[in-house]
Every structure is written in C-alpha cells, then in structure tokens.
Design an enzyme around this catalytic site. Sequence first.
Site, PDB file in Angstrom:
ATOM      1  NE  ARG A  13      -0.340   2.652  -6.282  1.00 54.51           N
ATOM      2  CZ  ARG A  13      -0.594   1.427  -6.201  1.00 54.51           C
ATOM      3  NH1 ARG A  13      -1.256   0.532  -7.500  1.00 54.51           N
ATOM      4  NH2 ARG A  13      -0.652   1.052  -5.011  1.00 54.51           N
ATOM      5  CG  ASP A  26       4.305   0.910   0.655  1.00 55.18           C
ATOM      6  OD1 ASP A  26       3.451   0.746   1.233  1.00 55.18           O
ATOM      7  OD2 ASP A  26       4.396   0.684  -0.650  1.00 55.18           O
TER       8      ASP A  26
END
Length: 360
Positions: free
Chosen positions: A51, A237
């Site tokens: 992740r 992100d």
Amino acid sequence: MLVNGTPYRSVWLDGSIVKLIDQRLLPHQFAILDCPTYQETADAIRSMAVRGAGAIGVAAGFAIAQAALKAPEATLQQEVGRAATLTRATRPTARDLFYAVDQIARTIHHAHTPAEARRAAVETAHRLADENAQAGEAIGVAGEPLVPPHARVLTHCNAGWLAFADWGSALAPIYRAHRLGKQPLVYATETRPRGQGAKLTAWELGQEGVAYTLIADTAAGWLFQHGELDCVIVGADRIAANGDTANKIGTYPLAVLAQRHGVPFYVAAPRSTFDDATPSGEAIPIEQRSEEELLWAVGRSESGITQRVRVSADSAHAKNPAFDVTPAALIRGFITDGGMIAPTQEAIAMLLHPTMARLP
Ligand code: MRU
C-alpha cells in the site's frame, strides 16, 4: 532503507515473481510475500499487502511486466490488456498506479515482437521503481531545509519508505534532517481506521532511529493549540491540476487546523502523483472501503497472538471514505523531486511540462 540493519525496498521483481514486504503483518511480523502471477500481485494491491501511493504504482508496473513475461506469444497483447484492466481496478485514488500501468502498457504496445515486448516491459518496470526511489531521495533533499534543528513535525498516515520503493515522500525530508544530525521529533497520527501511522510510520521511524511520538488522530488540535508543532508534512495520493490534493482521510482537518494556527502545511510528492488531466479535487475518485475496517481492529494480544477484535457496537454500521481532498489554498507548498513549488496551476504545469511552459 534498513530493516534490522539489512537494506530493503518495499516491493521488487525477482525473475518473474513480485516480492513485497507484507504490510498487513507489520509491525508485529516482518515477512516477504511472493506473488508469482499478475493476478496475485493485483490481489496484494487490493488487499493492501502492499500500500501507499508510490509502492502500489511500482507493484502495478511489475504486475504488467509479469503479464508480459508469462503470456503465450500469440496472446501477449491481449493478456497485457487484461492485466492492465485488472490492475487499474484494484484501487482508484492513487495516481501513481495509473501512471505506471499506462507507461508500461504503452511500451508493450509499441514493441514489434513478443521478445521485445517482454524486455521493454521488464526494463520499464525496473526503471519506474528506480525513479520512484530516486524521487523520494530528491524530495528529501528539497524538503530538508524546511525542517529546522529539533523541529517538531506532524505527519499523517504512512508516507515513508514503505509507501514508496524507498525513502518515501513526507518522511524523506525528516530522514535527511535526521541523518544531518538535526534531531527532528515526529508526531505521527494513529490514522484510524487501518492505523498506518501507529503500525507503519512508527515502525519505520523506529527502524531508522528517528524520535517520534504517536498521537490519536483527535489529539492534533490540542498540539496546535499548545504550540507544539513547527510544521506539517503529509504525502499525497493524487494532486489535481489546480493543486487540490487527495491524501489519507483526516488530512483535510489537519490543513484547516494548520491554517488556523499559522503553522506551515506542506505536501510532499513525486511528479508521478500530479495528474494534470484532473482539473480539481472534485474530480478525484475517492475510494470507499469496507465498513469492516472501522467495526473491527487487528492487533497483537499480550500473549503474542495476532487477533481481529470487534471495537464497535454489534448493531453499528459505518461509512469509510479512504481519502479526503485538501484545497490548494490551505497548502504552503509542494515538496517535489523537481524542488519546492507553489501550490498553483502555473507552477504545477511548469513542473510537469518544463519545456512547454516556457513557450510564449
Ligand atoms: O494506506 P493507503 O494506501 O490507503 O494510503 C495511501 C497513502 O499512502 C497515504 O495517503 C499517503 O499519505 C500518501 S503518500 C504515499
């Protein structure tokens, strides 16, 4: 970065096997997960064994290379197409994942023979991993001057080396300041519901010997009110063309608090996280994750057994958006692998297209 004295990347390709540090097991167990097929690599991204925006970009690139390596010659292009579709569907918000899939799929598409396609795919995937690690190091160089000696720095979630191939984004300036002897103190938010701060950032900083203190997400306002923070550095992100920034849920309230208390709020990210095809934060797709992540927690019992326990009323239901968007107006600056830039459309265009931006 070092794990018990041995250098590691968070994810790498070994022959045709993707290997990654299984982040679901940290901090209690350090184990490497082998993914022999692109389907298993995609599954590792979906299940968050790997992740963090940069790391899932690198893993996605390796997944496409795996597909090219394993596909029969006659159906190589179709199999790569299937791998790209599967990988793109794993997690929607992090721009780096789409960046990597697009770059490698394009390389394969332009190859003249299956052998050339395989070679180009593997080379490109390795190059993207190296660039990701180098970008983190460059972010460290660009951001270190923002960290004065003995600075108290708030960070959120995990934007360290586990979230990249190496170095990280938000933590890279801190690692560099630490190596220069500046002795920073990191306040790491717990980052509910999955606890990336408590589990991963705390573990990473501990491995590197950086001083840190964990806080509950809800304690950030108290630290601001009591003058205990010199700056905030978070990762990203996806950054839209106008500078609006999607990052782990809970970032936006920290930016509001920082503005209210006059504390500089920086976003650290490589160029691969900037998405100039997305005009503003409203257009960034926000991942909605399972309510299970809130209703249950995973941890280690006193007897050393990893357990999943219910932490909410049996009747409870939950909403679990994984990211929020911080408007560009709340951001003091972007710390990038191309240096510090202002949070403006013009500065982002110049960063991404330096030659075009200079045209009259
Ligand atoms: O744990 P994730 O993958 O859901 O979180 C994504 C992130 O890594 C964080 O939002 C981080 O701050 C982005 S920087 C890599």
